[in-house]
Design an enzyme around this catalytic site. Structure first.
Site, short mmCIF file in Angstrom:
data_model
loop_
_atom_site.label_atom_id
_atom_site.label_comp_id
_atom_site.label_asym_id
_atom_site.label_seq_id
_atom_site.Cartn_x
_atom_site.Cartn_y
_atom_site.Cartn_z
N HIS A 17 -28.31 21.04 -6.73
CA HIS A 17 -29.67 21.37 -5.97
C HIS A 17 -30.44 21.64 -7.13
O HIS A 17 -30.28 22.41 -7.99
CB HIS A 17 -29.20 22.59 -5.06
CG HIS A 17 -28.26 22.22 -4.00
ND1 HIS A 17 -27.26 23.14 -3.67
CD2 HIS A 17 -28.35 21.14 -3.15
CE1 HIS A 17 -26.56 22.55 -2.70
NE2 HIS A 17 -27.41 21.47 -2.26
N GLU A 20 -31.84 25.50 -8.24
CA GLU A 20 -30.66 26.40 -8.60
C GLU A 20 -30.77 26.76 -10.16
O GLU A 20 -29.79 26.31 -10.61
CB GLU A 20 -29.42 26.08 -7.84
CG GLU A 20 -29.52 26.27 -6.52
CD GLU A 20 -28.35 25.86 -5.57
OE1 GLU A 20 -28.64 25.95 -4.25
OE2 GLU A 20 -27.55 25.41 -6.18
N HIS A 114 -23.67 26.20 -8.86
CA HIS A 114 -24.48 26.48 -7.73
C HIS A 114 -25.12 27.88 -7.87
O HIS A 114 -24.47 28.68 -8.50
CB HIS A 114 -24.17 26.13 -6.30
CG HIS A 114 -23.79 24.70 -5.96
ND1 HIS A 114 -24.86 24.10 -5.30
CD2 HIS A 114 -23.04 23.92 -6.45
CE1 HIS A 114 -24.44 22.85 -5.05
NE2 HIS A 114 -23.30 22.80 -5.90
N GLU A 174 -20.56 29.54 -7.38
CA GLU A 174 -21.67 30.03 -6.35
C GLU A 174 -22.17 31.16 -6.81
O GLU A 174 -21.52 32.36 -6.35
CB GLU A 174 -21.31 29.75 -4.87
CG GLU A 174 -22.44 30.13 -3.78
CD GLU A 174 -23.42 28.79 -3.92
OE1 GLU A 174 -24.34 28.92 -4.34
OE2 GLU A 174 -22.92 27.88 -2.90
ZN LIG Z 1 -26.67 24.76 -4.39
#
Ligand SMILES: [Zn+2]
Length: 299
Positions: A17, A20, A114, A174
């Site tokens: 992504h 991020e 992430h 994350e």
């Molecule tokens: Zn992500």
């Protein structure tokens, strides 16, 4: 005793992504700075580490994606297409050829980094709960008590459409909260710490030097909860102020969940002892996903 599979090839990815920043900045530093790279893995290891910033155009645009979410493109169906229907689909096909392939994996472990806008803390998302992942969860949580272990094993590992599923094993780091497109120091430091711990774990796992690790608390994903919507599909409410930022804090029947735009409190009517997370995650807002749910467990 299950077969002891050793981890010799680790692929670390970020920028799956493009907005991020904690993972993107950490990967950039690992790629360009020998000192930082040397801190990731001691010299006494026979683990080889590859690094990849994945969606370069999205990173350049500081966007999550250009056309479609890349982290949903790694399904069997999408990867078996001869060419992609959009930029991210094509990128997934090419990335799978370069670093997979998913169904004959060449990398032992893929760590995909992430961050989330939700107040989740440093979260290790594992997709299997076999001995390897159980020991990893214990090692990470023991050495980083602030870490959250989230298990997403409601479907078989290879059925996930995530990028990390192209490895023999795959997981996601994350970290939250961090707004999109910006770096917060806490998120960066937690990203670095958790990545190092996962790599250190693999080295100790290979050498069978982990010793006895005690079971730790973890959470297991169950389902997602949607915002209340009008018949036209417009949101009728927001996250209740008393739920916002309460990621991984228990929610019971009767507790405030949503606040309607007319000012009415909507209370939780689902099961007791459930743990919301990804509360108000920015990337899920347009999908009308308000939060995800997990049950508490031990691993
Ligand atoms: Zn992500």
């Amino acid at each position: 005793m299950s077969e002891h599979i050793e981890i010799h090839k680790i692929l670390i990815t970020a920028g799956t992504h493009g907005n991020e920043m904690s993972g993107i900045e950490y990967l950039r530093n690992l790629l360009s700075n020998k000192k930082i790279r040397a801190q990731l893995l001691g010299q006494e290891s026979d683990i080889g580490i590859e690094l990849a910033l994945v969606n370069k155009l999205a990173i350049q645009r500081r966007a999550r994606y250009v056309e479609e979410d890349l982290n949903r493109q790694f399904s069997q169906e999408k990867l078996s297409a001869l060419s992609g229907e959009n930029l991210e689909h094509q990128l997934a096909i090419e990335f799978n050829l370069a670093y997979g392939p998913k169904y004959e994996p060449t990398r032992d472990l893929v760590i995909d980094i992430h961050n989330t806008t939700s107040n989740m803390g440093p979260t290790l998302i594992i997709l299997e709960s076999d001995e390897f992942h159980q020991q990893m969860a214990r090692y990470v949580k023991t050495n980083m008590p602030e870490a959250i272990i989230l298990i997403e094993d409601h479907i078989p590992y290879k059925q996930h459409p995530y990028l990390c599923s192209i490895g023999k094993k795959g997981l996601m780091i994350e970290i939250g909260p961090q707004p999109q497109g910006v770096l917060r120091p806490a998120a960066y430091l937690q990203t670095e710490k958790m990545t190092k711990l996962v790599v250190a774990f693999c080295d100790l796992w290979n050498k069978q030097m982990l010793g006895q690790l005690d079971a730790v608390d973890a959470f297991r994903l169950t389902e997602e909860v949607y915002f209340p919507l009008s018949s036209e599909g417009e949101k009728l409410a927001m996250i209740h102020p008393s739920l916002q930022n309460n990621d991984f804090i228990v929610l019971n029947k009767g507790q405030p969940t949503f606040l309607s735009f007319e000012g009415d409190t909507l209370v939780w009517e689902g099961e007791d002892n459930i743990y919301p997370h990804f509360i108000g995650e920015s990337a899920y807002y347009h999908l009308n996903i308000a939060f995800a749910l997990a049950r508490k467990t031990v691993i």
